[in-house]
Motif scaffolding. Sequence first.
Motif, mmCIF file in Angstrom:
data_model
loop_
_atom_site.group_PDB
_atom_site.id
_atom_site.type_symbol
_atom_site.label_atom_id
_atom_site.label_comp_id
_atom_site.label_asym_id
_atom_site.label_seq_id
_atom_site.Cartn_x
_atom_site.Cartn_y
_atom_site.Cartn_z
ATOM 1 N N ARG A 2 0.832 -1.191 0.000
ATOM 2 C CA ARG A 2 0.000 0.000 0.000
ATOM 3 C C ARG A 2 0.877 1.256 0.000
ATOM 4 N N PRO A 3 0.422 2.334 -0.671
ATOM 5 C CA PRO A 3 1.255 3.535 -0.837
ATOM 6 C C PRO A 3 1.053 4.588 0.245
ATOM 7 N N TYR A 4 0.264 4.296 1.266
ATOM 8 C CA TYR A 4 -0.181 5.354 2.164
ATOM 9 C C TYR A 4 0.935 6.008 2.976
ATOM 10 N N LEU A 5 1.791 5.198 3.568
ATOM 11 C CA LEU A 5 2.763 5.755 4.504
ATOM 12 C C LEU A 5 3.797 6.656 3.834
ATOM 13 N N PRO A 6 4.338 6.299 2.660
ATOM 14 C CA PRO A 6 5.269 7.234 2.013
ATOM 15 C C PRO A 6 4.628 8.582 1.708
ATOM 16 N N PHE A 7 3.388 8.555 1.196
ATOM 17 C CA PHE A 7 2.724 9.815 0.889
ATOM 18 C C PHE A 7 2.483 10.626 2.159
ATOM 19 N N LEU A 8 1.958 10.005 3.191
ATOM 20 C CA LEU A 8 1.640 10.722 4.420
ATOM 21 C C LEU A 8 2.889 11.232 5.129
ATOM 22 N N THR A 9 3.971 10.485 5.035
ATOM 23 C CA THR A 9 5.241 10.956 5.605
ATOM 24 C C THR A 9 5.700 12.225 4.898
ATOM 25 N N ALA A 10 5.629 12.216 3.572
ATOM 26 C CA ALA A 10 6.018 13.396 2.800
ATOM 27 C C ALA A 10 5.086 14.568 3.086
ATOM 28 N N LEU A 11 3.786 14.289 3.198
ATOM 29 C CA LEU A 11 2.823 15.350 3.481
ATOM 30 C C LEU A 11 3.104 15.992 4.837
ATOM 31 N N ALA A 12 3.415 15.172 5.832
ATOM 32 C CA ALA A 12 3.714 15.713 7.156
ATOM 33 C C ALA A 12 4.948 16.613 7.132
ATOM 34 N N GLU A 13 5.903 16.287 6.272
ATOM 35 C CA GLU A 13 7.148 17.068 6.184
ATOM 36 C C GLU A 13 6.947 18.354 5.399
ATOM 37 N N HIS A 14 6.019 18.328 4.436
ATOM 38 C CA HIS A 14 5.830 19.485 3.551
ATOM 39 C C HIS A 14 4.347 19.869 3.523
ATOM 40 N N ASN A 15 3.788 20.137 4.676
ATOM 41 C CA ASN A 15 2.348 20.369 4.765
ATOM 42 C C ASN A 15 2.018 21.799 4.335
ATOM 43 N N SER A 16 1.788 21.953 3.037
ATOM 44 C CA SER A 16 1.469 23.265 2.488
ATOM 45 C C SER A 16 0.664 23.091 1.211
ATOM 46 N N LYS A 17 -0.061 24.126 0.846
ATOM 47 C CA LYS A 17 -0.845 24.084 -0.388
ATOM 48 C C LYS A 17 0.071 23.974 -1.597
ATOM 49 N N GLU A 18 1.210 24.644 -1.543
ATOM 50 C CA GLU A 18 2.148 24.601 -2.663
ATOM 51 C C GLU A 18 2.637 23.177 -2.907
ATOM 52 N N TRP A 19 2.973 22.479 -1.840
ATOM 53 C CA TRP A 19 3.451 21.097 -1.983
ATOM 54 C C TRP A 19 2.324 20.201 -2.495
ATOM 55 N N MET A 20 1.122 20.374 -1.930
ATOM 56 C CA MET A 20 0.003 19.533 -2.348
ATOM 57 C C MET A 20 -0.332 19.782 -3.817
ATOM 58 N N ASP A 21 -0.305 21.028 -4.239
ATOM 59 C CA ASP A 21 -0.582 21.323 -5.647
ATOM 60 C C ASP A 21 0.441 20.653 -6.555
ATOM 61 N N ALA A 22 1.700 20.671 -6.135
ATOM 62 C CA ALA A 22 2.768 20.082 -6.946
ATOM 63 C C ALA A 22 2.693 18.553 -6.959
ATOM 64 N N ASN A 23 2.036 17.982 -5.938
ATOM 65 C CA ASN A 23 1.957 16.521 -5.816
ATOM 66 C C ASN A 23 0.514 16.023 -5.892
ATOM 67 N N LYS A 24 -0.310 16.755 -6.614
ATOM 68 C CA LYS A 24 -1.732 16.411 -6.692
ATOM 69 C C LYS A 24 -1.946 15.019 -7.288
ATOM 70 N N LYS A 25 -1.191 14.674 -8.317
ATOM 71 C CA LYS A 25 -1.341 13.357 -8.943
ATOM 72 C C LYS A 25 -1.035 12.247 -7.941
ATOM 73 N N TRP A 26 0.029 12.419 -7.173
ATOM 74 C CA TRP A 26 0.390 11.434 -6.147
ATOM 75 C C TRP A 26 -0.737 11.312 -5.122
ATOM 76 N N TYR A 27 -1.253 12.453 -4.688
ATOM 77 C CA TYR A 27 -2.346 12.433 -3.721
ATOM 78 C C TYR A 27 -3.574 11.717 -4.275
ATOM 79 N N LEU A 28 -3.970 12.049 -5.480
ATOM 80 C CA LEU A 28 -5.176 11.454 -6.056
ATOM 81 C C LEU A 28 -5.024 9.946 -6.254
ATOM 82 N N GLU A 29 -3.846 9.510 -6.658
ATOM 83 C CA GLU A 29 -3.597 8.072 -6.814
ATOM 84 C C GLU A 29 -3.671 7.358 -5.465
ATOM 85 N N THR A 30 -3.102 7.993 -4.440
ATOM 86 C CA THR A 30 -3.109 7.379 -3.109
ATOM 87 C C THR A 30 -4.516 7.356 -2.537
ATOM 88 N N ARG A 31 -5.234 8.441 -2.698
ATOM 89 C CA ARG A 31 -6.614 8.503 -2.220
ATOM 90 C C ARG A 31 -7.494 7.476 -2.938
#
Length: 225
Positions: A2-31
């Motif tokens: 499962r891909p959850y922990l790598p994504f959530l670890t990165a999100l916790a380190e870079h918790n910002s709208k800018e980071w989420m926008d840049a990684n939207k594809k990763w987020y949508l795939e994980t979700r």
Amino acid sequence: MRPYLPFLTALAEHNSKEWMDANKKWYLETRAEFLEDVAVLLKGIGEWEQELLVFKPKDCVFRQNRDIRFSANKLPYKNNFGAYFSPKGKKSEGPGYYLQIQPDNSFVAGGIWMPMAETLKKIRREIDYSGGELVKIESNPEFKALFGQIDGEKLKTSPRDYEADHEFIDYLRLKSFTVSSKISDGDIESGSFINIALEGFRKMIPLQQFLAQAIEDVEDGSGLL
């Protein structure tokens, strides 16, 4: 895996709208994968909570965005994935089943957290009448081994209308009625958390039934004093 922990670890380190926008594809795939797993959980819980079968996975999954309007924590996103399964929906006061996925903080939980005053009054009335049932539930060896005890914030004194020496005063002082059990990162990564969660949810059934019986007429307004 499962891909959850790598994504959530990165999100916790870079918790910002800018980071989420840049990684939207990763987020949508994980979700999307999380929604697939939630679909499996919905079907499993639906074996004994058939009302849940009308819901879609997205109906049970919490938004990733945080409500920061009244919070000192201004981080825009939750660092976990969460899903809540209740026969009357996520906003119901009734008992439900919860799954959280977060690095080193994944768990299953269930029950009712911080109910409104009228609902809490109904639960306490049921405890007054039938608190022995909670004792039996909590004393069950399998329940006790997995969850320990029914937990929640407590009043410092006895609630109004109940004596301090009431037989079930420890339950009556509770302001929440919840149980939980940790899930390891390894079980999240392997996907075995799905069966672990379903087994945990099954062991919560007697508690959920007790709470549902206590408040069955609260939400539709019937039976109120």
